[in-house]
Motif scaffolding. Structure first.
Motif, short mmCIF file in Angstrom:
data_model
loop_
_atom_site.label_atom_id
_atom_site.label_comp_id
_atom_site.label_asym_id
_atom_site.label_seq_id
_atom_site.Cartn_x
_atom_site.Cartn_y
_atom_site.Cartn_z
N TYR A 94 0.84 -1.20 0.00
CA TYR A 94 0.00 0.00 0.00
C TYR A 94 0.88 1.25 0.00
CZ TYR A 94 -4.34 -2.53 0.80
OH TYR A 94 -5.43 -3.35 0.66
N PRO A 95 1.41 1.62 -1.17
CA PRO A 95 2.32 2.76 -1.23
C PRO A 95 1.62 4.08 -0.90
CG PRO A 95 1.69 2.08 -3.43
CD PRO A 95 1.15 1.04 -2.49
N ASP A 96 2.35 4.93 -0.21
CA ASP A 96 1.90 6.28 0.15
C ASP A 96 0.76 6.29 1.15
OD1 ASP A 96 3.79 7.22 -1.66
OD2 ASP A 96 2.36 7.39 -3.29
N ILE A 97 0.27 5.14 1.55
CA ILE A 97 -0.70 5.05 2.64
C ILE A 97 0.00 4.51 3.88
CG2 ILE A 97 -2.83 3.94 3.45
CD1 ILE A 97 -3.74 3.80 0.57
N ARG A 98 0.71 3.41 3.69
CA ARG A 98 1.44 2.78 4.78
C ARG A 98 2.88 2.50 4.42
NH1 ARG A 98 -0.59 -3.02 5.59
NH2 ARG A 98 0.76 -3.24 3.76
N ASP A 99 3.14 2.22 3.13
CA ASP A 99 4.44 1.71 2.70
C ASP A 99 5.19 2.72 1.83
OD1 ASP A 99 3.64 -0.68 3.91
OD2 ASP A 99 2.76 -1.42 2.03
N ARG A 101 7.41 3.73 -1.45
CA ARG A 101 7.36 3.26 -2.84
C ARG A 101 8.52 2.30 -3.11
NH1 ARG A 101 2.96 3.91 -6.36
NH2 ARG A 101 1.73 5.63 -5.53
N ILE A 102 8.22 1.23 -3.85
CA ILE A 102 9.22 0.25 -4.25
C ILE A 102 9.23 0.25 -5.78
CG2 ILE A 102 9.89 -2.18 -4.22
CD1 ILE A 102 8.42 -2.36 -1.49
N ALA A 103 10.32 0.69 -6.36
CA ALA A 103 10.36 0.95 -7.79
C ALA A 103 10.06 -0.30 -8.61
CB ALA A 103 11.73 1.51 -8.18
N GLU A 104 10.60 -1.45 -8.21
CA GLU A 104 10.39 -2.66 -9.00
C GLU A 104 8.91 -3.04 -9.07
OE1 GLU A 104 14.22 -3.61 -6.62
OE2 GLU A 104 12.52 -2.23 -6.47
N ILE A 105 8.20 -2.90 -7.96
CA ILE A 105 6.78 -3.23 -7.95
C ILE A 105 5.99 -2.21 -8.75
CG2 ILE A 105 4.75 -3.57 -6.49
CD1 ILE A 105 6.61 -4.58 -4.32
N ASP A 106 6.33 -0.94 -8.59
CA ASP A 106 5.66 0.10 -9.37
C ASP A 106 5.88 -0.09 -10.87
OD1 ASP A 106 4.73 1.22 -7.04
OD2 ASP A 106 6.27 2.79 -6.95
N ALA A 107 6.99 -0.76 -11.22
CA ALA A 107 7.27 -1.03 -12.63
C ALA A 107 6.56 -2.27 -13.14
CB ALA A 107 8.77 -1.17 -12.85
N GLY A 108 5.87 -3.02 -12.24
CA GLY A 108 5.05 -4.12 -12.70
C GLY A 108 5.36 -5.49 -12.15
N ILE A 109 6.40 -5.64 -11.32
CA ILE A 109 6.69 -6.94 -10.73
C ILE A 109 5.62 -7.27 -9.69
CG2 ILE A 109 8.29 -8.23 -9.26
CD1 ILE A 109 10.57 -6.66 -10.50
N PRO A 110 4.97 -8.43 -9.76
CA PRO A 110 3.98 -8.79 -8.74
C PRO A 110 4.58 -8.74 -7.34
CG PRO A 110 3.82 -10.29 -10.60
CD PRO A 110 5.05 -9.46 -10.83
N GLU A 111 3.79 -8.33 -6.40
CA GLU A 111 4.27 -8.11 -5.04
C GLU A 111 4.99 -9.33 -4.48
OE1 GLU A 111 0.81 -6.93 -2.88
OE2 GLU A 111 0.43 -5.22 -4.18
N SER A 112 4.40 -10.51 -4.60
CA SER A 112 4.99 -11.69 -4.00
C SER A 112 6.20 -12.21 -4.78
CB SER A 112 3.95 -12.79 -3.83
OG SER A 112 3.11 -12.47 -2.74
N VAL A 113 6.30 -11.88 -6.05
CA VAL A 113 7.53 -12.19 -6.79
C VAL A 113 8.67 -11.38 -6.22
CG1 VAL A 113 8.67 -12.05 -9.03
CG2 VAL A 113 6.31 -12.86 -8.89
N TRP A 114 8.39 -10.11 -5.92
CA TRP A 114 9.41 -9.26 -5.28
C TRP A 114 9.81 -9.82 -3.92
CZ3 TRP A 114 9.54 -6.28 -0.80
CH2 TRP A 114 10.58 -5.36 -0.71
N VAL A 115 8.84 -10.25 -3.12
CA VAL A 115 9.14 -10.83 -1.82
C VAL A 115 9.99 -12.09 -1.98
CG1 VAL A 115 8.14 -11.97 0.21
CG2 VAL A 115 7.10 -9.88 -0.70
N SER A 116 9.63 -12.93 -2.93
CA SER A 116 10.39 -14.15 -3.18
C SER A 116 11.85 -13.83 -3.50
CB SER A 116 9.76 -14.93 -4.33
OG SER A 116 10.46 -16.11 -4.60
N ARG A 117 12.07 -12.79 -4.25
CA ARG A 117 13.45 -12.40 -4.60
C ARG A 117 14.21 -11.89 -3.39
NH1 ARG A 117 12.41 -9.32 -10.45
NH2 ARG A 117 11.63 -11.19 -11.55
N GLN A 118 13.53 -11.22 -2.48
CA GLN A 118 14.20 -10.75 -1.26
C GLN A 118 14.64 -11.92 -0.40
OE1 GLN A 118 14.62 -7.36 -1.47
NE2 GLN A 118 13.37 -7.78 -3.30
N LEU A 119 13.81 -12.97 -0.37
CA LEU A 119 14.09 -14.12 0.49
C LEU A 119 15.02 -15.13 -0.18
CD1 LEU A 119 10.50 -14.86 1.86
CD2 LEU A 119 12.30 -13.49 2.94
#
Length: 253
Positions: A94-99, A101-119
């Motif tokens: 939830y960017p700008d409400i709670r979180d 901005r994450i550029a990769e997600i804003d560019a279209g990477i699904p949220e959980s794909v991004w999480v998977s890459r972090q882990l």
């Protein structure tokens, strides 16, 4: 089943209590350490631990933290996990409400794909598309008419079945949401997100999602109207049907 839970707020805490009652062995952790989780753990018959203890030897790990908090987990945390551990991500961006901005997600990477890459691990997206009130109060036995449904996205068939079985025993019909790359179909402001639908309508909602539309809805109409619903600080049970009505109105099926 040995389940580790990192994050024992509304969603993680509700699932921890339910699964403990169902006979699973639970280790629970939060960001403040074992002592901060002890009272909650004792109350549900679980073991309080730190995030390392929640991961070690677990068959399932539930991540139920604010979305960006995944980056604060210890580096290499899941190197300590079993090779075939099933990792479930419940968080939403939830960017700008709670979180921030994450550029990769804003560019279209699904949220959980991004999480998977972090882990550095494959994960499953589930329990993100239901509000706390529904998760706590609206579950029903398997086969009940109009039973609410939850989508599960992920790439491994065995792991997905584990997650779908947990959804079922929690009181909801599991719906296959496709691969993790498809998990954008159950992100905030999509037609399958927090609409309290049965299995058939949840599948319809997943199919009706349009790539890129949800972000526009989330950042414009939804944000303004959602915040207005909470302006007078209503009780959760009172505001829940109004939020569901809002979500359905923004993505009519």
């Amino acid at each position: 089943m040995k389940i580790g839970i990192i994050g024992i707020g509304e969603i993680g805490g509700t699932l921890a209590a339910r699964w403990s009652r169902n006979g699973h062995s639970l280790r629970v952790a939060n960001s403040r350490g074992p002592e901060a989780a002890r009272a909650f753990a004792d109350g549900i018959g679980a073991t309080a631990t730190d995030v390392v203890g929640a991961v070690e030897e677990a068959e399932v790990v539930l991540l139920s933290m604010p979305f960006p908090a995944v980056t604060s987990l210890p580096k290499g945390l899941f190197d300590r996990a079993e090779r075939d551990v099933v990792i479930i991500d419940t968080a939403n961006y939830y960017p700008d409400i709670r979180d921030p901005r994450i550029a990769e997600i804003d560019a279209g990477i699904p949220e959980s794909v991004w999480v998977s890459r972090q882990l550095g691990r494959t994960i499953f997206k589930a329990f993100n598309s239901i509000m706390f009130h529904a998760l706590s109060n609206l579950g029903s036995p398997q086969g009940a008419p109009d039973r609410l449904a939850l989508p599960v996205a992920g790439d491994d068939a065995r792991g997905k079945q584990v997650v779908m079985d947990l959804v079922n025993e929690t009181g909801f019909d599991p719906v296959d949401g496709g691969r993790l790359e498809d998990s954008w179909r159950q992100q905030p402001s999509t037609p399958a997100y927090c609409c309290d639908y049965d299995a058939a309508r949840t599948r319809q909602g997943l199919e009706a999602a349009v790539k890129g539309r949800a972000e526009t809805v989330r950042d414009t109409l939804w944000r303004e109207r959602y915040m207005a619903l909470f302006a007078d600080k209503p009780a959760y049970a009172d505001v829940h049907p109004r939020v569901i009505a809002l979500n359905r109105s923004l993505n009519p099926l």
